[in-house]
Design an enzyme around this catalytic site. Sequence first.
Site, PDB file in Angstrom:
ATOM      1  N   GLU A   1       0.803  -1.217   0.000  1.00  0.00           N
ATOM      2  CA  GLU A   1       0.000   0.000   0.000  1.00  0.00           C
ATOM      3  C   GLU A   1       0.836   1.267   0.000  1.00  0.00           C
ATOM      4  OE1 GLU A   1      -2.164  -0.888   3.530  1.00  0.00           O
ATOM      5  OE2 GLU A   1      -0.782   0.252   4.756  1.00  0.00           O
TER       6      GLU A   1
ATOM      7  N   CYS B   1       3.309   8.415   1.029  1.00  0.00           N
ATOM      8  CA  CYS B   1       3.874   7.523   2.039  1.00  0.00           C
ATOM      9  C   CYS B   1       4.026   6.152   1.377  1.00  0.00           C
ATOM     10  CB  CYS B   1       2.877   7.484   3.194  1.00  0.00           C
ATOM     11  SG  CYS B   1       3.283   6.308   4.456  1.00  0.00           S
TER      12      CYS B   1
ATOM     13  N   CYS C   1       6.274  -6.917   7.334  1.00  0.00           N
ATOM     14  CA  CYS C   1       7.403  -6.409   8.117  1.00  0.00           C
ATOM     15  C   CYS C   1       7.811  -7.468   9.133  1.00  0.00           C
ATOM     16  CB  CYS C   1       6.991  -5.123   8.833  1.00  0.00           C
ATOM     17  SG  CYS C   1       8.372  -4.279   9.655  1.00  0.00           S
TER      18      CYS C   1
ATOM     19  N   CYS D   1       6.281  -4.619  15.763  1.00  0.00           N
ATOM     20  CA  CYS D   1       6.010  -3.626  16.809  1.00  0.00           C
ATOM     21  C   CYS D   1       4.550  -3.814  17.249  1.00  0.00           C
ATOM     22  CB  CYS D   1       6.221  -2.221  16.256  1.00  0.00           C
ATOM     23  SG  CYS D   1       7.907  -1.968  15.668  1.00  0.00           S
TER      24      CYS D   1
ATOM     25  N   CYS E   1       1.645  -1.682  15.603  1.00  0.00           N
ATOM     26  CA  CYS E   1       1.641  -1.541  14.139  1.00  0.00           C
ATOM     27  C   CYS E   1       0.909  -2.697  13.463  1.00  0.00           C
ATOM     28  CB  CYS E   1       3.066  -1.445  13.630  1.00  0.00           C
ATOM     29  SG  CYS E   1       3.164  -1.246  11.844  1.00  0.00           S
TER      30      CYS E   1
ATOM     31  N   GLY F   1       6.760  -1.938   6.168  1.00  0.00           N
ATOM     32  CA  GLY F   1       8.142  -2.411   6.142  1.00  0.00           C
ATOM     33  C   GLY F   1       9.128  -1.543   6.897  1.00  0.00           C
ATOM     34  N   GLU F   2      10.301  -2.106   7.125  1.00  0.00           N
ATOM     35  CA  GLU F   2      11.388  -1.390   7.770  1.00  0.00           C
ATOM     36  C   GLU F   2      12.451  -1.085   6.696  1.00  0.00           C
ATOM     37  OE1 GLU F   2      12.356   0.271  10.411  1.00  0.00           O
ATOM     38  OE2 GLU F   2      14.312   0.414   9.442  1.00  0.00           O
TER      39      GLU F   2
ATOM     40  N   SER G   1      12.112   6.561   7.443  1.00  0.00           N
ATOM     41  CA  SER G   1      11.750   6.379   8.848  1.00  0.00           C
ATOM     42  C   SER G   1      12.155   4.981   9.295  1.00  0.00           C
ATOM     43  CB  SER G   1      10.228   6.562   8.963  1.00  0.00           C
ATOM     44  OG  SER G   1       9.796   6.290  10.266  1.00  0.00           O
TER      45      SER G   1
ATOM     46  N   SER H   1      11.792   6.240  14.822  1.00  0.00           N
ATOM     47  CA  SER H   1      10.554   5.954  15.556  1.00  0.00           C
ATOM     48  C   SER H   1      10.940   5.550  16.974  1.00  0.00           C
ATOM     49  CB  SER H   1       9.783   4.820  14.874  1.00  0.00           C
ATOM     50  OG  SER H   1       9.407   5.222  13.588  1.00  0.00           O
ATOM     51  N   LEU H   2      11.070   6.531  17.819  1.00  0.00           N
ATOM     52  CA  LEU H   2      11.564   6.282  19.179  1.00  0.00           C
ATOM     53  C   LEU H   2      10.435   5.737  20.055  1.00  0.00           C
ATOM     54  CD1 LEU H   2      14.081   6.680  21.056  1.00  0.00           C
ATOM     55  CD2 LEU H   2      13.062   8.864  21.726  1.00  0.00           C
ATOM     56  N   HIS H   3       9.359   6.478  20.134  1.00  0.00           N
ATOM     57  CA  HIS H   3       8.131   6.101  20.854  1.00  0.00           C
ATOM     58  C   HIS H   3       8.264   5.951  22.362  1.00  0.00           C
ATOM     59  CE1 HIS H   3       6.674   5.972  16.901  1.00  0.00           C
ATOM     60  NE2 HIS H   3       6.836   4.701  16.630  1.00  0.00           N
TER      61      HIS H   3
ATOM     62  N   ASN I   1      -3.289   5.440  15.815  1.00  0.00           N
ATOM     63  CA  ASN I   1      -4.385   4.989  14.953  1.00  0.00           C
ATOM     64  C   ASN I   1      -4.730   3.584  15.394  1.00  0.00           C
ATOM     65  OD1 ASN I   1      -5.286   6.680  12.729  1.00  0.00           O
ATOM     66  ND2 ASN I   1      -3.153   6.687  12.074  1.00  0.00           N
TER      67      ASN I   1
ATOM     68  N   CYS J   1      -0.182   2.612   8.784  1.00  0.00           N
ATOM     69  CA  CYS J   1       0.583   1.473   8.248  1.00  0.00           C
ATOM     70  C   CYS J   1      -0.131   0.139   8.216  1.00  0.00           C
ATOM     71  CB  CYS J   1       1.758   1.202   9.153  1.00  0.00           C
ATOM     72  SG  CYS J   1       2.971   2.378   9.092  1.00  0.00           S
TER      73      CYS J   1
HETATM   74  N1  SAH Z   1       9.425   0.703   9.996  1.00  0.00           N
HETATM   75  C1  SAH Z   1       9.569   2.103   9.884  1.00  0.00           C
HETATM   76  C2  SAH Z   1       8.627   2.778   8.905  1.00  0.00           C
HETATM   77  C3  SAH Z   1       7.212   2.280   8.836  1.00  0.00           C
HETATM   78  S1  SAH Z   1       6.132   2.782  10.134  1.00  0.00           S
HETATM   79  C4  SAH Z   1       9.492   2.747  11.262  1.00  0.00           C
HETATM   80  O1  SAH Z   1       9.285   2.039  12.223  1.00  0.00           O
HETATM   81  O2  SAH Z   1       9.688   3.939  11.378  1.00  0.00           O
HETATM   82  C5  SAH Z   1       5.975   4.523   9.948  1.00  0.00           C
HETATM   83  C6  SAH Z   1       5.585   5.233  11.231  1.00  0.00           C
HETATM   84  O3  SAH Z   1       4.228   4.945  11.602  1.00  0.00           O
HETATM   85  C7  SAH Z   1       6.445   4.813  12.422  1.00  0.00           C
HETATM   86  O4  SAH Z   1       6.782   5.915  13.202  1.00  0.00           O
HETATM   87  C8  SAH Z   1       5.507   3.893  13.150  1.00  0.00           C
HETATM   88  O5  SAH Z   1       5.886   3.734  14.472  1.00  0.00           O
HETATM   89  C9  SAH Z   1       4.176   4.584  12.967  1.00  0.00           C
HETATM   90  N2  SAH Z   1       3.011   3.738  13.230  1.00  0.00           N
HETATM   91  C10 SAH Z   1       2.884   2.417  13.049  1.00  0.00           C
HETATM   92  N3  SAH Z   1       1.680   1.991  13.436  1.00  0.00           N
HETATM   93  C11 SAH Z   1       1.007   3.067  13.876  1.00  0.00           C
HETATM   94  C12 SAH Z   1      -0.295   3.278  14.410  1.00  0.00           C
HETATM   95  N4  SAH Z   1      -1.148   2.273  14.563  1.00  0.00           N
HETATM   96  N5  SAH Z   1      -0.641   4.525  14.774  1.00  0.00           N
HETATM   97  C13 SAH Z   1       0.215   5.564  14.607  1.00  0.00           C
HETATM   98  N6  SAH Z   1       1.451   5.439  14.098  1.00  0.00           N
HETATM   99  C14 SAH Z   1       1.856   4.202  13.745  1.00  0.00           C
END
Ligand code: SAH
Length: 365
Positions: free
Chosen positions: A107, A121, A128, A132, A135, A178-179, A210, A233-235, A307, A350
């Site tokens: 997508e 995007c 992937c 996570c 995700c 994907g990563e 990212s 993507s620290l989180h 999301n 994603c």
């Molecule tokens: N693998 C890479 C890029 C893909 S995800 C990464 O981890 O950065 C792109 C971004 O969307 C990342 O910051 C990821 O953490 C975030 N993301 C994934 N699932 C999400 C969700 N359900 N709600 C909000 N952001 C999300």
Amino acid sequence: MEGVDEVDTENLSGVVQPMATIYDAEAVEALRKRAAVQPQTLKRFRNVLFKQAASLEEALAVLPVEQQAGFREQLQAEVLVLHETRVSEIDGAEKLIFRTQDNHLIETVILKPQSGRTAVCISSQVGCACYCSFCATGLMGFSRNLTVAEILDQVRWANRRIKLEGRSVRNVVFMGMGEPLLNQAAVFEAVERLIDPAWFNLSGAHVTVSTVGIAPGMRAFAERLPSCRLALSLHSARQSVRERLIPQARNFPLSVLREALEEAAERGTVMIEYLLLKNVTDQPEDLAALVDFVGDLRVHVNLIPFNSFTGSNLEGASEASCTDFSDKLKKRGLSVTLRRSLGADIMAACGQLVQHKLKIDKNIV
Ligand code: SAH
């Protein structure tokens, strides 16, 4: 060595070979030499294809008439097949689901903010392998890396879709499925084509990769593509919390990421993405840890609302709590934005739509 000497004679004698794509620079160059087309003409051909987002037929028209059939027969323009589209009724964001030649679904999301700065995007892998917990893509498992052609075709398709609206892709973010730094070779080559003046001609400042935090890849990216942007993507800036959310955090702990980020920030622009999850990443101790982690690093922090999707037991922080977190970071001197979610009604996060579709196809929902 390249050019005529490398031409496969079997191919010339009519044996069917897989067609080269318009993204295969070596094959196109070999074709150019064989057909004695001027380099300038090939340049015009690429301009029409990649900058003007025209069809292969329109691009072929810039070639000498007698060479058009040869190019047409030997070059494939569309690598991905458009399988389905969804348009957000809220903000016009468009989700494109593509089918690959080997029948995988991937997508791409086109975001159309009112500023006119259209962003796309894109995905870098089918599924992937990072899993996570927040995700949806992880639920699909991992199938394979995308090729350079499949990565670039998403941008070409996006440009073709929005051309009639007078828009063109300004920003590309590798934030789809994907990563990207676990598909480093293809992603780096694709980024090089995106910023190449003879190809897509985007500004490096408008291309963001990212990552979940693959430290060696972050260093390699900053070294090879210093004009482009890196987003981490620290989180969470608490190791135990981060490990619970992101399994890869065990391989690359915060101290290692901090060093990689520092190195990358010396060469180019870096950004931190931070997902606000209720009671998991939005507490005062989370804020303190984040401020401490950033320290004096020159980095922008992008706060992301969650999301939610079926199958996730996580909950996003409330709007008030997101704003409060953002304000407090600003008071501590950090450069912060709170991202507005675009395309919420088309499941733009994603992996969400492909995931949903797979379930429908299998009659699970
Ligand atoms: N693998 C890479 C890029 C893909 S995800 C990464 O981890 O950065 C792109 C971004 O969307 C990342 O910051 C990821 O953490 C975030 N993301 C994934 N699932 C999400 C969700 N359900 N709600 C909000 N952001 C999300």
